[in-house]
Design a protein around this motif. Structure first.
Motif, mmCIF file in Angstrom:
data_model
loop_
_atom_site.group_PDB
_atom_site.id
_atom_site.type_symbol
_atom_site.label_atom_id
_atom_site.label_comp_id
_atom_site.label_asym_id
_atom_site.label_seq_id
_atom_site.Cartn_x
_atom_site.Cartn_y
_atom_site.Cartn_z
ATOM 1 N N ILE A 1 0.820 -1.209 0.000
ATOM 2 C CA ILE A 1 0.000 0.000 0.000
ATOM 3 C C ILE A 1 0.858 1.265 0.000
ATOM 4 N N MET A 2 1.990 1.245 0.696
ATOM 5 C CA MET A 2 2.865 2.415 0.718
ATOM 6 C C MET A 2 3.492 2.657 -0.653
ATOM 7 N N ASP A 3 3.854 1.569 -1.330
ATOM 8 C CA ASP A 3 4.472 1.689 -2.647
ATOM 9 C C ASP A 3 3.467 2.223 -3.670
ATOM 10 N N ILE A 4 2.197 1.903 -3.465
ATOM 11 C CA ILE A 4 1.159 2.409 -4.365
ATOM 12 C C ILE A 4 0.889 3.890 -4.079
ATOM 13 N N PHE A 5 0.897 4.275 -2.817
ATOM 14 C CA PHE A 5 0.792 5.712 -2.497
ATOM 15 C C PHE A 5 1.928 6.484 -3.167
ATOM 16 N N LYS A 6 3.135 5.910 -3.095
ATOM 17 C CA LYS A 6 4.289 6.545 -3.714
ATOM 18 C C LYS A 6 4.103 6.658 -5.233
ATOM 19 N N ALA A 7 3.538 5.593 -5.837
ATOM 20 C CA ALA A 7 3.308 5.609 -7.285
ATOM 21 C C ALA A 7 2.289 6.680 -7.665
ATOM 22 N N PHE A 8 1.227 6.828 -6.847
ATOM 23 C CA PHE A 8 0.218 7.864 -7.109
ATOM 24 C C PHE A 8 0.847 9.257 -7.118
ATOM 25 N N ALA A 9 1.836 9.445 -6.264
ATOM 26 C CA ALA A 9 2.475 10.763 -6.154
ATOM 27 C C ALA A 9 3.570 10.975 -7.192
ATOM 28 N N GLY A 10 3.918 9.910 -7.934
ATOM 29 C CA GLY A 10 5.016 10.002 -8.882
ATOM 30 C C GLY A 10 4.581 10.426 -10.279
ATOM 31 N N PRO A 11 5.521 10.501 -11.205
ATOM 32 C CA PRO A 11 5.244 11.015 -12.553
ATOM 33 C C PRO A 11 4.616 9.994 -13.499
ATOM 34 N N LYS A 12 4.710 8.709 -13.169
ATOM 35 C CA LYS A 12 4.228 7.676 -14.088
ATOM 36 C C LYS A 12 2.724 7.446 -13.937
ATOM 37 N N ALA B 1 -22.723 -3.496 -5.741
ATOM 38 C CA ALA B 1 -22.802 -2.529 -6.836
ATOM 39 C C ALA B 1 -22.477 -3.258 -8.128
ATOM 40 N N PRO B 2 -22.949 -2.758 -9.262
ATOM 41 C CA PRO B 2 -22.602 -3.356 -10.551
ATOM 42 C C PRO B 2 -21.096 -3.290 -10.792
ATOM 43 N N LEU B 3 -20.600 -4.203 -11.608
ATOM 44 C CA LEU B 3 -19.169 -4.266 -11.892
ATOM 45 C C LEU B 3 -18.636 -2.937 -12.425
ATOM 46 N N ALA B 4 -19.386 -2.292 -13.304
ATOM 47 C CA ALA B 4 -18.930 -1.022 -13.889
ATOM 48 C C ALA B 4 -18.728 0.047 -12.818
ATOM 49 N N GLN B 5 -19.577 0.013 -11.773
ATOM 50 C CA GLN B 5 -19.441 0.985 -10.687
ATOM 51 C C GLN B 5 -18.253 0.656 -9.787
ATOM 52 N N ILE B 6 -18.031 -0.634 -9.549
ATOM 53 C CA ILE B 6 -16.887 -1.037 -8.725
ATOM 54 C C ILE B 6 -15.587 -0.593 -9.395
ATOM 55 N N LEU B 7 -15.501 -0.825 -10.687
ATOM 56 C CA LEU B 7 -14.307 -0.402 -11.418
ATOM 57 C C LEU B 7 -14.172 1.122 -11.421
ATOM 58 N N GLY B 8 -15.310 1.809 -11.479
ATOM 59 C CA GLY B 8 -15.288 3.267 -11.403
ATOM 60 C C GLY B 8 -14.770 3.757 -10.069
ATOM 61 N N ALA B 9 -15.176 3.077 -8.990
ATOM 62 C CA ALA B 9 -14.707 3.450 -7.657
ATOM 63 C C ALA B 9 -13.202 3.239 -7.528
ATOM 64 N N ILE B 10 -12.696 2.146 -8.106
ATOM 65 C CA ILE B 10 -11.249 1.891 -8.081
ATOM 66 C C ILE B 10 -10.504 2.997 -8.818
ATOM 67 N N ARG B 11 -11.054 3.429 -9.921
ATOM 68 C CA ARG B 11 -10.411 4.507 -10.671
ATOM 69 C C ARG B 11 -10.376 5.789 -9.841
ATOM 70 N N GLU B 12 -11.415 6.039 -9.048
ATOM 71 C CA GLU B 12 -11.462 7.239 -8.205
ATOM 72 C C GLU B 12 -10.344 7.267 -7.164
ATOM 73 N N LEU B 13 -9.748 6.121 -6.867
ATOM 74 C CA LEU B 13 -8.650 6.086 -5.892
ATOM 75 C C LEU B 13 -7.412 6.800 -6.413
ATOM 76 N N GLY B 14 -7.335 6.992 -7.731
ATOM 77 C CA GLY B 14 -6.184 7.673 -8.302
ATOM 78 C C GLY B 14 -5.565 6.952 -9.480
ATOM 79 N N PHE B 15 -6.177 5.846 -9.914
ATOM 80 C CA PHE B 15 -5.644 5.102 -11.050
ATOM 81 C C PHE B 15 -5.966 5.821 -12.356
#
Length: 476
Positions: A215-226, A242-256
């Motif tokens: 989880i820390m490495d992913i936080f670092k990735a979110f803050a990085g240039p890539k 929730a429908p699959l499309a909404q679950i994937l949407g929520a994951i994207r909201e995390l910063g992906f």
């Protein structure tokens, strides 16, 4: 997985880490987490509050991605480990660590006489013990554990059920004998035997076996240039209401920056495995095993070499998806989102995947960021994914997909190994000499990936939700 206080505490620690990071206060306030969870005057779960706080500290170290036994100075604050986590350039390959301070060093006595013993005249426990390990003291049976060979005859013959079997939970649950005691009584993992099934994590009542988080490495990735791209396992469809499309949407909201369904890779697995099955049957091979479970593959490599010639060479859906994602995003950080420890280990081994988030970690990040999955915006699901590919995470799902693709070109005689344990491993070894079918699906977890060690939904409910997703996909 079964929910208990050890599991809830792990999830609470993950959520607190994510919340502090989201507020920009992680390094400043992480050392206060053990004090907040065990404040002065509260009831301790072990001997004292100080022991509890030490246990919480070491659990946090594991969640920051560190091996507990590598600690050099126990006075090093957690804030320093946060700094080190952000500075590291790669994660450690072994995903497990044992927290000695949490391990209760369970006494390995196995068979114990309880106070239900009536001291009966028949004394069948003593009469049936071939090692002379049972005597009677003050009218009750006593077992001499220096003579006892743990055959269990005393327990089987006691008419009052006064003798009980007391296992060491983590050792008892391990199907391959990869966990054992050190001289001080605490547990250690033999990685040359470990198949990363995660049963030791789930079975330890104290939560002493920990999975090192990314989880820390992913936080670092979110803050990085890539760019950071999530590759999401089909089992996610059963984890949230929730429908699959909404679950994937929520994951994207995390910063992906993008979210790719691993079901896309499952399409390739199905196609290639059906072709491989037909080729092997035409060549006279007795059977082929099919599985998207890295734990099974590790079990074959380390403990069942006689089965190796029958194992499919086709890659898993995660591996094919990682190839697809790497072609689309050559310089991105690719994060697999999956249900278990075995998939974390597979991420380490795959050259295209970088990091892994399990479903517990995803759930904790949703809570920390205040994301309500049911109210998230939908992403457009990728067109052309076969409906059977979204059914991979349930037991028989992989075999159903491959069997459908084989069609009537060859008669498929299916065999289902629903969960790896000592008995099923013995049965699999026997298949090398005589197999009752020609296509064998093997899953380490009973019920499939919906029962993985890091799922957050009831497997029965998850199975029903995934069946709904498959039916909806069939209509399109």
């Amino acid at each position: 997985m079964a929910v208990n206080n050890a599991v809830l505490m792990r999830r609470e620690l993950l959520t607190r880490l994510a919340k502090l990071y989201d507020k920009g206060e992680l390094e400043l306030k992480i050392d206060r987490i053990p004090l907040e969870l065990r404040p002065k005057g509260s009831q301790a779960s072990r001997c004292c509050l100080y022991k509890d706080r030490a246990m919480l500290r070491y659990k946090l170290m594991a969640l920051l991605g560190f091996n507990i036994r590598d600690e050099e100075d126990e006075l090093t604050p957690l804030s320093e480990y946060v700094r080190r986590a952000f500075e590291r350039t790669e994660v450690e390959r072994e995903p497990l660590t044992v927290v000695d301070e949490v391990c209760s060093a369970c006494v390995k006595t196995n068979y114990v006489v309880t106070n239900m013993c009536r001291g009966c005249l028949a004394r069948p426990c003593m009469a049936n013990c071939n090692k002379g390990a049972i005597s009677f003291e003050n009218g009750q049976a006593h077992i001499d554990h220096t003579k006892c060979v743990n055959c269990g005859l005393c327990m089987k013959n006691c008419p009052y059920h006064a003798i009980v079997y007391i296992p060491v939970p983590c050792e008892e649950s391990c199907p391959v004998g990869a966990i054992s005691k050190r001289e001080d009584g605490t547990e250690q993992i033999d990685y040359t035997k470990c198949i990363y099934c995660g049963r030791c994590i789930s079975s330890c009542p104290f939560g002493a076996v920990m999975e090192k988080s990314h989880i820390m490495d992913i936080f670092k990735a979110f803050a990085g240039p890539k760019k950071v791209v999530a590759m999401v396992a089909p089992a996610i469809a059963g984890q949230f209401k929730a429908p699959l499309a909404q679950i994937l949407g929520a994951i994207r909201e995390l910063g992906f920056d993008d979210v790719i369904e691993v079901a896309r890779g499952a399409d390739e697995t199905t196609e290639n495995e059906a072709r491989e099955f037909l080729h092997k049957m035409a060549g006279g091979q007795a059977f082929m095993t099919t599985s998207c479970c890295p734990s099974y593959i590790a079990a074959v490599q380390k403990h069942m070499p006689e089965i190796k010639p029958f194992v499919s060479d086709t890659l898993t859906p995660m591996q094919y998806t990682a190839r697809i994602a790497r072609e689309r995003y050559p310089d991105a950080v690719l994060v697999f989102v999956g249900p278990c420890l075995a998939k974390r280990y597979e991420t380490y081994c795959d050259p295209n995947a970088d990091l892994m988030l399990n479903f517990e970690e995803i759930g904790s990040m949703f809570i920390a960021k205040g994301i309500d999955v049911a109210n998230s915006s939908c992403v457009e699901l990728e067109e052309g994914i076969d409906s059977t590919s979204r059914g991979y995470p349930v037991s028989s799902g992989v075999m159903t997909a491959v069997k459908t693709k084989v069609g009537d070109r060859f008669e498929v005689r299916p065999v289902l190994v629903n969960g790896l344990n000592k008995q099923s491993i013995r049965e699999l070894r026997g298949y090398a000499k005589s197999c009752p079918g020609n296509m064998v699906e093997v899953m380490a977890c009973e019920g499939g990936c919906v029962s993985g060690g890091n799922v957050i939904a009831n497997p029965k409910i998850a199975t029903r939700q995934i069946a709904d997703v498959v039916r909806m996909s069939e209509r399109k």
